[in-house]
Motif scaffolding. Structure first.
Motif, mmCIF file in Angstrom:
data_model
loop_
_atom_site.group_PDB
_atom_site.id
_atom_site.type_symbol
_atom_site.label_atom_id
_atom_site.label_comp_id
_atom_site.label_asym_id
_atom_site.label_seq_id
_atom_site.Cartn_x
_atom_site.Cartn_y
_atom_site.Cartn_z
ATOM 1 N N HIS A 3 -1.188 -7.331 -23.946
ATOM 2 C CA HIS A 3 -2.533 -6.794 -24.125
ATOM 3 C C HIS A 3 -2.676 -5.400 -23.534
ATOM 4 C CE1 HIS A 3 -4.243 -10.626 -25.544
ATOM 5 N NE2 HIS A 3 -3.465 -11.207 -24.648
ATOM 6 N N ILE A 4 -1.669 -4.915 -22.816
ATOM 7 C CA ILE A 4 -1.785 -3.635 -22.139
ATOM 8 C C ILE A 4 -1.477 -2.512 -23.130
ATOM 9 C CG2 ILE A 4 -0.892 -2.174 -20.287
ATOM 10 C CD1 ILE A 4 -0.452 -4.593 -18.620
ATOM 11 N N SER A 5 -2.533 -1.887 -23.644
ATOM 12 C CA SER A 5 -2.411 -0.781 -24.575
ATOM 13 C C SER A 5 -2.236 0.514 -23.796
ATOM 14 C CB SER A 5 -3.674 -0.699 -25.433
ATOM 15 O OG SER A 5 -4.801 -0.423 -24.604
ATOM 16 N N PHE A 6 -2.120 1.618 -24.536
ATOM 17 C CA PHE A 6 -1.977 2.921 -23.888
ATOM 18 C C PHE A 6 -3.200 3.221 -23.023
ATOM 19 C CE2 PHE A 6 -2.799 7.522 -23.941
ATOM 20 C CZ PHE A 6 -1.663 7.966 -23.283
ATOM 21 N N LEU A 7 -4.398 2.939 -23.529
ATOM 22 C CA LEU A 7 -5.618 3.201 -22.768
ATOM 23 C C LEU A 7 -5.665 2.365 -21.497
ATOM 24 C CD1 LEU A 7 -8.336 4.549 -22.419
ATOM 25 C CD2 LEU A 7 -9.358 2.763 -23.847
ATOM 26 N N VAL A 8 -5.283 1.101 -21.597
ATOM 27 C CA VAL A 8 -5.271 0.240 -20.412
ATOM 28 C C VAL A 8 -4.286 0.780 -19.382
ATOM 29 C CG1 VAL A 8 -4.723 -2.065 -19.551
ATOM 30 C CG2 VAL A 8 -6.025 -1.800 -21.669
ATOM 31 N N ALA A 9 -3.138 1.251 -19.845
ATOM 32 C CA ALA A 9 -2.154 1.829 -18.932
ATOM 33 C C ALA A 9 -2.724 3.068 -18.246
ATOM 34 C CB ALA A 9 -0.877 2.186 -19.691
ATOM 35 N N VAL A 10 -3.469 3.891 -19.005
ATOM 36 C CA VAL A 10 -4.099 5.076 -18.418
ATOM 37 C C VAL A 10 -5.114 4.668 -17.357
ATOM 38 C CG1 VAL A 10 -5.676 6.999 -18.896
ATOM 39 C CG2 VAL A 10 -3.736 6.561 -20.418
ATOM 40 N N VAL A 11 -5.882 3.634 -17.634
ATOM 41 C CA VAL A 11 -6.879 3.157 -16.666
ATOM 42 C C VAL A 11 -6.190 2.658 -15.395
ATOM 43 C CG1 VAL A 11 -8.683 1.444 -16.222
ATOM 44 C CG2 VAL A 11 -8.579 2.594 -18.430
ATOM 45 N N ILE A 12 -5.104 1.925 -15.544
ATOM 46 C CA ILE A 12 -4.382 1.411 -14.380
ATOM 47 C C ILE A 12 -3.818 2.568 -13.546
ATOM 48 C CG2 ILE A 12 -2.341 0.112 -13.634
ATOM 49 C CD1 ILE A 12 -2.833 -1.751 -16.041
ATOM 50 N N ILE A 13 -3.246 3.562 -14.222
ATOM 51 C CA ILE A 13 -2.717 4.721 -13.502
ATOM 52 C C ILE A 13 -3.842 5.467 -12.785
ATOM 53 C CG2 ILE A 13 -1.632 6.992 -13.809
ATOM 54 C CD1 ILE A 13 -0.019 5.703 -16.120
ATOM 55 N N THR A 14 -4.991 5.607 -13.449
ATOM 56 C CA THR A 14 -6.136 6.282 -12.831
ATOM 57 C C THR A 14 -6.644 5.486 -11.631
ATOM 58 O OG1 THR A 14 -6.757 7.121 -15.027
ATOM 59 C CG2 THR A 14 -8.403 7.296 -13.277
ATOM 60 N N ALA A 15 -6.632 4.153 -11.753
ATOM 61 C CA ALA A 15 -7.050 3.307 -10.624
ATOM 62 C C ALA A 15 -6.126 3.504 -9.436
ATOM 63 C CB ALA A 15 -7.057 1.837 -11.049
ATOM 64 N N LEU A 16 -4.835 3.609 -9.694
ATOM 65 C CA LEU A 16 -3.885 3.831 -8.601
ATOM 66 C C LEU A 16 -4.050 5.245 -8.031
ATOM 67 C CD1 LEU A 16 -0.731 2.049 -10.059
ATOM 68 C CD2 LEU A 16 -2.301 1.216 -8.299
#
Length: 393
Positions: A3-16
């Motif tokens: 379920h981890i799309s490109f946008l979700v990956a961007v959000v996770i990186i931004t959260a970190l």
């Protein structure tokens, strides 16, 4: 993980990335007074804080669940774009207050960003305001007062017990105590602040169906959040360390030990109860209590006032920025790109500005090279004093 799309990956990186800014923004919470009194050398202090922040991330997940399933309604249609907007608001406010050397709350920046983005993107029904009041607003008011009173009393007691002791021996003993008390705050900070990013990433994964509603943070989320805040802590938020260590009061070793012990007790108790309090406000309250409880009983009220104003502005300011970002990202891909570009440009600009007057481990305790914040026009040049300057602007 499918379920981890490109946008979700961007959000996770931004959260970190937010977690990283939280680390260097809040290093001062644990180590400012120990560095100011000479109990620990600056680089040793931030190394200890980094290690213990990472360890603290594994001790509890109650604060994480307050965010992932408490502040916002998981069933209201939260999606990754909204969380991305929330993180942008929080990061920009963190960097702005770091640039000014003001010990604001990274936690409240995150909460404000999450609330503002959710209200714009989903509506008022997306925020659980009862949880906001009981788990955030009430602790925001009560925790610095409790820490301040406890620190004031502990400082008075410390001086009373040691009033007949040899000055050098007493100072050495309290400096040794500070090594342990500041370490305890670092551990407590990991149990509270590292979890907030865990909660944000977990909420993102729930929003796309990668985790069921009410799920606890996966192990990889705990490890990555703990590592990000530890790395940020090691970088050292030297501007805020200077403000808290030297700007609020002339803290001596007994006061430092008292303020750190009081703050650690409040943070650990609140983490156990799942309160998403501001560790910055708790530690600042402890330092102010210790300053008033010391032999001189003095504080630099100019910085205190600016700091308290910043506390009050943090949540609504981050909410406003995140709300604007949420409006943009709701317009489509171009809005997401615009918000991302704004985040990168704003962060880069503030970093470049900070290089004009760098603060690091070598000059963190120097309070002579300060930049005036409030300038009163006069007929001739004036010399800044601690009462009219921000000690790390």
């Amino acid at each position: 993980m499918e379920h981890i799309s490109f946008l979700v990956a961007v959000v996770i990186i931004t959260a970190l990335a937010f977690d990283f800014t939280n680390g260097f923004h809040d290093t001062a919470n644990a180590m400012a007074t120990s560095i100011a009194t000479g109990a620990l050398r600056p680089k040793v202090a931030v190394t200890i804080a980094a290690v213990l922040n990472f360890a603290g991330a594994f001790l509890s997940v109650k604060v994480a669940t307050t965010i992932s399933g408490g502040i916002v309604n998981e069933k209201a249609g939260i999606h990754p774009e909204i969380i991305f907007a929330a993180l942008v608001g929080a990061i920009l406010w963190n960097l702005l207050t770091w640039l000014r050397g003001l010990p604001s709350s990274s936690s409240h920046a995150l909460y404000g960003g999450l609330i503002g983005a959710t209200v714009v993107g989903v509506g008022l029904n997306g925020v659980n305001f009862d949880t906001v009041v009981t788990k955030i607003l009430i602790p925001a008011i009560a925790s610095p007062l409790v820490a301040g009173l406890a620190s004031w009393g502990a400082t008075k007691l410390a001086y009373a017990i040691t009033r007949k002791g040899d000055g050098a021996t007493v100072t050495k003993g309290f400096k040794t105590g500070q090594v342990f008390s500041s370490s305890l705050i670092s551990l407590a900070h990991g149990t509270n602040d590292a979890q907030k990013t865990m909660g944000i990433i977990t909420l993102t994964l729930v929003s796309v169906g990668a985790l069921p509603k009410g799920a606890l943070p996966p192990t990889w989320v705990i490890v990555s959040a703990g590592a990000a805040i530890a790395l940020g802590t090691y970088m050292g938020g030297w501007r805020i360390i200077r403000s808290m260590g030297k700007g609020l009061a002339d803290i001596q070793a007994p006061q430092g030990f008292a303020s750190e012990s009081a703050a650690a007790t409040v943070i650990l108790t609140s983490s156990h109860m799942g309160f998403g309090l501001s560790t910055t406000q708790v530690c600042s309250g402890g330092i102010m209590g210790a300053g008033l409880g010391g032999r001189k009983g003095e504080l630099r009220w100019s910085l205190v006032r600016r700091m308290v104003y910043t506390w009050g502005l943090t949540l609504p300011a981050a909410a406003a920025v995140a709300g604007l970002a949420a409006y943009a990202v709701e317009q489509g891909t171009w809005g997401v790109v615009l918000v991302g570009a704004t985040l990168v440009a704003g962060s880069g600009a503030m970093w470049l500005i900070s290089r004009r007057q760098p603060v690091g481990a070598d000059n963190v305790n120097d309070v002579s090279d300060v930049t005036p914040v409030e300038v009163t026009p006069t007929a001739g040049p004036t010399t800044p004093t601690p009462a009219s300057t921000t000690v790390a602007a």
